[in-house]
Design an enzyme around this catalytic site. Structure first.
Site, PDB file in Angstrom:
ATOM      1  CE1 TYR A   1      -3.455  -2.574   5.720  1.00  0.00           C
ATOM      2  CE2 TYR A   1      -3.217  -0.246   5.159  1.00  0.00           C
ATOM      3  CZ  TYR A   1      -3.335  -1.574   4.770  1.00  0.00           C
ATOM      4  OH  TYR A   1      -3.321  -1.890   3.423  1.00  0.00           O
TER       5      TYR A   1
ATOM      6  CB  THR B   1      -0.887  -0.009   1.268  1.00  0.00           C
ATOM      7  OG1 THR B   1      -1.489   1.266   1.421  1.00  0.00           O
ATOM      8  CG2 THR B   1      -0.082  -0.300   2.530  1.00  0.00           C
ATOM      9  CG  ASP B   2      -1.166   4.970  -0.917  1.00  0.00           C
ATOM     10  OD1 ASP B   2      -1.690   4.325   0.014  1.00  0.00           O
ATOM     11  OD2 ASP B   2      -1.777   5.852  -1.564  1.00  0.00           O
ATOM     12  CD  GLU B   3      -3.349   3.571   4.531  1.00  0.00           C
ATOM     13  OE1 GLU B   3      -3.107   3.456   5.741  1.00  0.00           O
ATOM     14  OE2 GLU B   3      -4.488   3.528   4.057  1.00  0.00           O
TER      15      GLU B   3
ATOM     16  CE  LYS C   1      -0.003  -4.572   2.987  1.00  0.00           C
ATOM     17  NZ  LYS C   1      -0.407  -5.908   2.438  1.00  0.00           N
TER      18      LYS C   1
HETATM   19  P1  NAD Z   1      -9.755  -7.261   2.037  1.00  0.00           P
HETATM   20  O1  NAD Z   1      -9.794  -6.989   3.498  1.00  0.00           O
HETATM   21  O2  NAD Z   1     -10.948  -6.973   1.210  1.00  0.00           O
HETATM   22  O3  NAD Z   1      -9.398  -8.800   1.786  1.00  0.00           O
HETATM   23  C1  NAD Z   1      -8.398  -9.457   2.506  1.00  0.00           C
HETATM   24  C2  NAD Z   1      -8.554 -10.968   2.253  1.00  0.00           C
HETATM   25  O4  NAD Z   1      -7.510 -11.635   2.970  1.00  0.00           O
HETATM   26  C3  NAD Z   1      -9.877 -11.533   2.760  1.00  0.00           C
HETATM   27  O5  NAD Z   1     -10.436 -12.382   1.796  1.00  0.00           O
HETATM   28  C4  NAD Z   1      -9.493 -12.298   4.014  1.00  0.00           C
HETATM   29  O6  NAD Z   1     -10.337 -13.403   4.278  1.00  0.00           O
HETATM   30  C5  NAD Z   1      -8.069 -12.732   3.680  1.00  0.00           C
HETATM   31  N1  NAD Z   1      -7.256 -12.946   4.895  1.00  0.00           N
HETATM   32  C6  NAD Z   1      -7.113 -12.091   5.942  1.00  0.00           C
HETATM   33  N2  NAD Z   1      -6.337 -12.644   6.887  1.00  0.00           N
HETATM   34  C7  NAD Z   1      -5.954 -13.861   6.395  1.00  0.00           C
HETATM   35  C8  NAD Z   1      -5.125 -14.909   6.903  1.00  0.00           C
HETATM   36  N3  NAD Z   1      -4.554 -14.823   8.111  1.00  0.00           N
HETATM   37  N4  NAD Z   1      -4.946 -16.015   6.147  1.00  0.00           N
HETATM   38  C9  NAD Z   1      -5.543 -16.118   4.924  1.00  0.00           C
HETATM   39  N5  NAD Z   1      -6.355 -15.171   4.410  1.00  0.00           N
HETATM   40  C10 NAD Z   1      -6.544 -14.060   5.143  1.00  0.00           C
HETATM   41  O7  NAD Z   1      -8.473  -6.495   1.498  1.00  0.00           O
HETATM   42  P2  NAD Z   1      -8.253  -5.692   0.131  1.00  0.00           P
HETATM   43  O8  NAD Z   1      -8.758  -4.326   0.305  1.00  0.00           O
HETATM   44  O9  NAD Z   1      -8.711  -6.529  -0.990  1.00  0.00           O
HETATM   45  O10 NAD Z   1      -6.656  -5.622   0.129  1.00  0.00           O
HETATM   46  C11 NAD Z   1      -5.892  -6.697  -0.428  1.00  0.00           C
HETATM   47  C12 NAD Z   1      -4.414  -6.360  -0.300  1.00  0.00           C
HETATM   48  O11 NAD Z   1      -4.138  -5.145  -1.009  1.00  0.00           O
HETATM   49  C13 NAD Z   1      -3.954  -6.132   1.132  1.00  0.00           C
HETATM   50  O12 NAD Z   1      -2.666  -6.671   1.257  1.00  0.00           O
HETATM   51  C14 NAD Z   1      -3.924  -4.598   1.263  1.00  0.00           C
HETATM   52  O13 NAD Z   1      -2.956  -4.205   2.209  1.00  0.00           O
HETATM   53  C15 NAD Z   1      -3.536  -4.197  -0.134  1.00  0.00           C
HETATM   54  N6  NAD Z   1      -4.011  -2.863  -0.575  1.00  0.00           N
HETATM   55  C16 NAD Z   1      -5.319  -2.513  -0.444  1.00  0.00           C
HETATM   56  C17 NAD Z   1      -5.770  -1.277  -0.936  1.00  0.00           C
HETATM   57  C18 NAD Z   1      -7.218  -0.868  -0.860  1.00  0.00           C
HETATM   58  O14 NAD Z   1      -7.527   0.285  -1.195  1.00  0.00           O
HETATM   59  N7  NAD Z   1      -8.129  -1.708  -0.437  1.00  0.00           N
HETATM   60  C19 NAD Z   1      -4.848  -0.416  -1.539  1.00  0.00           C
HETATM   61  C20 NAD Z   1      -3.499  -0.799  -1.634  1.00  0.00           C
HETATM   62  C21 NAD Z   1      -3.099  -2.032  -1.161  1.00  0.00           C
HETATM   63  O1  DAU Z   2      -4.178   4.000   0.530  1.00  0.00           O
HETATM   64  C1  DAU Z   2      -4.392   2.630   0.422  1.00  0.00           C
HETATM   65  C2  DAU Z   2      -5.237   2.155   1.591  1.00  0.00           C
HETATM   66  O2  DAU Z   2      -6.564   2.625   1.354  1.00  0.00           O
HETATM   67  C3  DAU Z   2      -5.226   0.644   1.741  1.00  0.00           C
HETATM   68  O3  DAU Z   2      -3.930   0.214   2.036  1.00  0.00           O
HETATM   69  C4  DAU Z   2      -6.191   0.207   2.848  1.00  0.00           C
HETATM   70  O4  DAU Z   2      -6.239  -1.203   2.916  1.00  0.00           O
HETATM   71  C5  DAU Z   2      -7.568   0.737   2.505  1.00  0.00           C
HETATM   72  O5  DAU Z   2      -8.482   0.408   3.532  1.00  0.00           O
HETATM   73  C6  DAU Z   2      -7.534   2.256   2.306  1.00  0.00           C
HETATM   74  O6  DAU Z   2      -7.277   2.941   3.562  1.00  0.00           O
HETATM   75  P1  DAU Z   2      -8.064   4.270   3.982  1.00  0.00           P
HETATM   76  O7  DAU Z   2      -8.027   4.378   5.446  1.00  0.00           O
HETATM   77  O8  DAU Z   2      -7.608   5.415   3.167  1.00  0.00           O
HETATM   78  O9  DAU Z   2      -9.556   3.869   3.455  1.00  0.00           O
HETATM   79  P2  DAU Z   2     -11.004   4.088   4.111  1.00  0.00           P
HETATM   80  O10 DAU Z   2     -12.022   3.769   3.055  1.00  0.00           O
HETATM   81  O11 DAU Z   2     -11.130   3.437   5.436  1.00  0.00           O
HETATM   82  O12 DAU Z   2     -11.034   5.666   4.349  1.00  0.00           O
HETATM   83  C7  DAU Z   2     -10.872   6.578   3.273  1.00  0.00           C
HETATM   84  C8  DAU Z   2     -10.884   7.981   3.873  1.00  0.00           C
HETATM   85  O13 DAU Z   2     -12.208   8.261   4.355  1.00  0.00           O
HETATM   86  C9  DAU Z   2      -9.969   8.136   5.070  1.00  0.00           C
HETATM   87  O14 DAU Z   2      -9.396   9.433   5.056  1.00  0.00           O
HETATM   88  C10 DAU Z   2     -10.887   7.988   6.275  1.00  0.00           C
HETATM   89  C11 DAU Z   2     -12.202   8.529   5.764  1.00  0.00           C
HETATM   90  N1  DAU Z   2     -13.428   7.891   6.299  1.00  0.00           N
HETATM   91  C12 DAU Z   2     -13.500   6.535   6.303  1.00  0.00           C
HETATM   92  C13 DAU Z   2     -14.618   5.899   6.789  1.00  0.00           C
HETATM   93  C14 DAU Z   2     -14.705   4.390   6.811  1.00  0.00           C
HETATM   94  C15 DAU Z   2     -14.478   8.679   6.749  1.00  0.00           C
HETATM   95  O15 DAU Z   2     -14.409   9.923   6.727  1.00  0.00           O
HETATM   96  N2  DAU Z   2     -15.586   8.043   7.230  1.00  0.00           N
HETATM   97  C16 DAU Z   2     -15.705   6.677   7.266  1.00  0.00           C
HETATM   98  O16 DAU Z   2     -16.752   6.166   7.732  1.00  0.00           O
END
Ligand code: NAD
Ligand code: DAU
Length: 350
Positions: free
Chosen positions: A156, A131-133, A160
């Site tokens: 988180y 992730t970019d975080e 990562k």
């Molecule tokens: P998600 O939470 O939707 O899915 C995670 C999946 O991993 C689920 O299916 C869960 O059952 C599985 N999992 C969790 N713990 C596990 C374990 N111990 N063993 C086996 N499986 C397990 O997540 P996502 O949003 O699809 O993110 C996927 C990946 O991409 C993550 O590594 C996250 O850090 C990264 N990522 C997410 C975002 C985003 O915006 N969502 C952005 C950049 C990177």
């Molecule tokens: O940047 C990549 C990341 O983006 C991934 O690595 C994470 O897995 C993914 O969950 C996401 O993280 P964020 O914290 O940015 O996503 P989230 O959707 O939780 O929140 C987006 C923004 O909105 C953040 O600034 C928090 C805010 N927010 C979020 C929720 C859930 C609100 O204001 N209200 C809310 O209820």
């Protein structure tokens, strides 16, 4: 050598799009989806490919070392694309240890399994999705580059960042072939409605409050999930071992502006009077340690590998809203918890 690719976290949001893309696009590969089905894992996401001959599902936790070895042996795994993780920042604030276990220890277990099972590393790739975080928080100027020093701010992102460091350490120490991508915020179909965009779509539909943290001034850089999956495909096939690639859409939005856009588009789609849904916006207590701004510079992947996003944000958001409105059953199953019965119902007797 035939590729048998292990995709971890394939029942989650991004993982399910990656699994679907690889199963459909590469019938010559065998795709093994390994996922322990936490609250975020939903096998309904994979309905359209679950019976494909080049697809298998393994319900295994990445913390289960023996379980991992069995999967590598049974499927003769040649490559890994690792997405399994605890992914929600708010949950990491209430339970950091769960993030250390899955994101750090789980990743090291997977690295160890690959390291022991593979003999000649030159034929295998360990692809880690990050992730970019990990780069921390930006103020008004600048972008995250691949060379930006790590500065994670939440439990988180700390977990990562740690997993990224382990992947690089295994590349350096044991000469495992690895690649890492750091992507910005994804949006699109099948995202668990705890994340901002699906949560707001669900709540607008049901006339429930839209919780905006703080003043809604925080900025995120949004990318359509299928564009991320295409980026993973490109890096998996063309990326250079040992490299890192940032993936993002050059698409920064303040949270409050996203929420307003969703309100406006949903008023139109639901035939509501303009301004109706905005009344649901509720400013709530800010997230602890809330990162102000993320912004990815995705020049390297564009220049070196030719990847770029295919969808403009307004089009992607419109598609996303339509998907959730057309899949009310998916949302109902998630919110009622019914989706967790899918494994037993469909795999219990196999
Ligand atoms: P998600 O939470 O939707 O899915 C995670 C999946 O991993 C689920 O299916 C869960 O059952 C599985 N999992 C969790 N713990 C596990 C374990 N111990 N063993 C086996 N499986 C397990 O997540 P996502 O949003 O699809 O993110 C996927 C990946 O991409 C993550 O590594 C996250 O850090 C990264 N990522 C997410 C975002 C985003 O915006 N969502 C952005 C950049 C990177
Ligand atoms: O940047 C990549 C990341 O983006 C991934 O690595 C994470 O897995 C993914 O969950 C996401 O993280 P964020 O914290 O940015 O996503 P989230 O959707 O939780 O929140 C987006 C923004 O909105 C953040 O600034 C928090 C805010 N927010 C979020 C929720 C859930 C609100 O204001 N209200 C809310 O209820």
């Amino acid at each position: 050598m035939k590729k048998n690719i292990l995709i971890t976290g394939g029942a989650g949001f991004i993982g399910s799009h990656v699994v679907k893309l690889f199963v459909k696009k590469y019938p010559e590969y065998h795709i093994v989806n390994l996922d322990c089905l936490t609250y975020a894992g939903n096998l309904e996401n994979l309905k359209e490919i679950e019976n494909a001959p080049n697809y298998s599902f393994e319900k295994v936790n990445i913390l289960d070392e023996a379980g991992l070895v069995k999967v590598f042996e049974n499927h003769r795994i040649t490559d890994v694309i690792h997405l399994a993780a605890e992914s929600h920042v708010d949950r990491s604030i209430t339970d950091p240890l769960a993030f250390v276990k899955t994101n750090v220890i789980g990743t090291v277990n997977l690295l160890n399994t690959a390291k022991s099972y593979w003999k000649d590393y030159s034929n295998h790739l360990f692809y880690h999705v990050s992730t970019d975080e990990v780069y921390g928080s930006l103020d008004d100027g600048g972008f995250f580059l691949e060379t930006t020093p790590y500065d994670p701010q939440s439990p988180y992102s700390a977990s990562k960042a740690s997993s990224d460091h382990f992947v690089r350490a295994y590349a350096n120490t044991y000469k495992l072939r690895t690649v890492i991508t750091n992507c910005s915020n994804n949006y699109g179909p099948n995202q668990f409605p705890e994340k901002l965009i699906p949560l707001c779509i669900h709540n607008i539909r049901n006339n429930k409050p839209l919780p905006v943290y703080g003043k809604g001034e925080n900025i995120r850089d949004w990318l359509y999930v299928e564009d991320h999956a295409r980026g993973i495909d490109v890096v998996f096939h063309q990326g250079k071992s040992g490299e890192t690639y940032n993936i993002g859409g050059f698409n920064e939005w303040k949270n409050i502006d996203i929420v307003r856009l969703l309100c406006q588009k949903m008023d139109e789609k639901l035939g509501r009077l303009s301004g109706t849904s905005e009344k649901l916006i509720t400013f709530v207590k800010d997230r602890a340690g809330h990162d102000l701004r993320y912004a990815i510079d995705a020049t390297k992947i564009q220049r070196e590998l030719g990847w770029e996003p295919s969808l403009q944000f307004e089009e992607g958001i419109s598609k996303t809203i339509d998907w959730y409105l057309d899949h009310q059953d998916w949302l109902d199953n998630v919110t009622s918890g019914n989706y967790q019965k899918y494994y037993e119902d469909h795999y219990g007797s196999r």
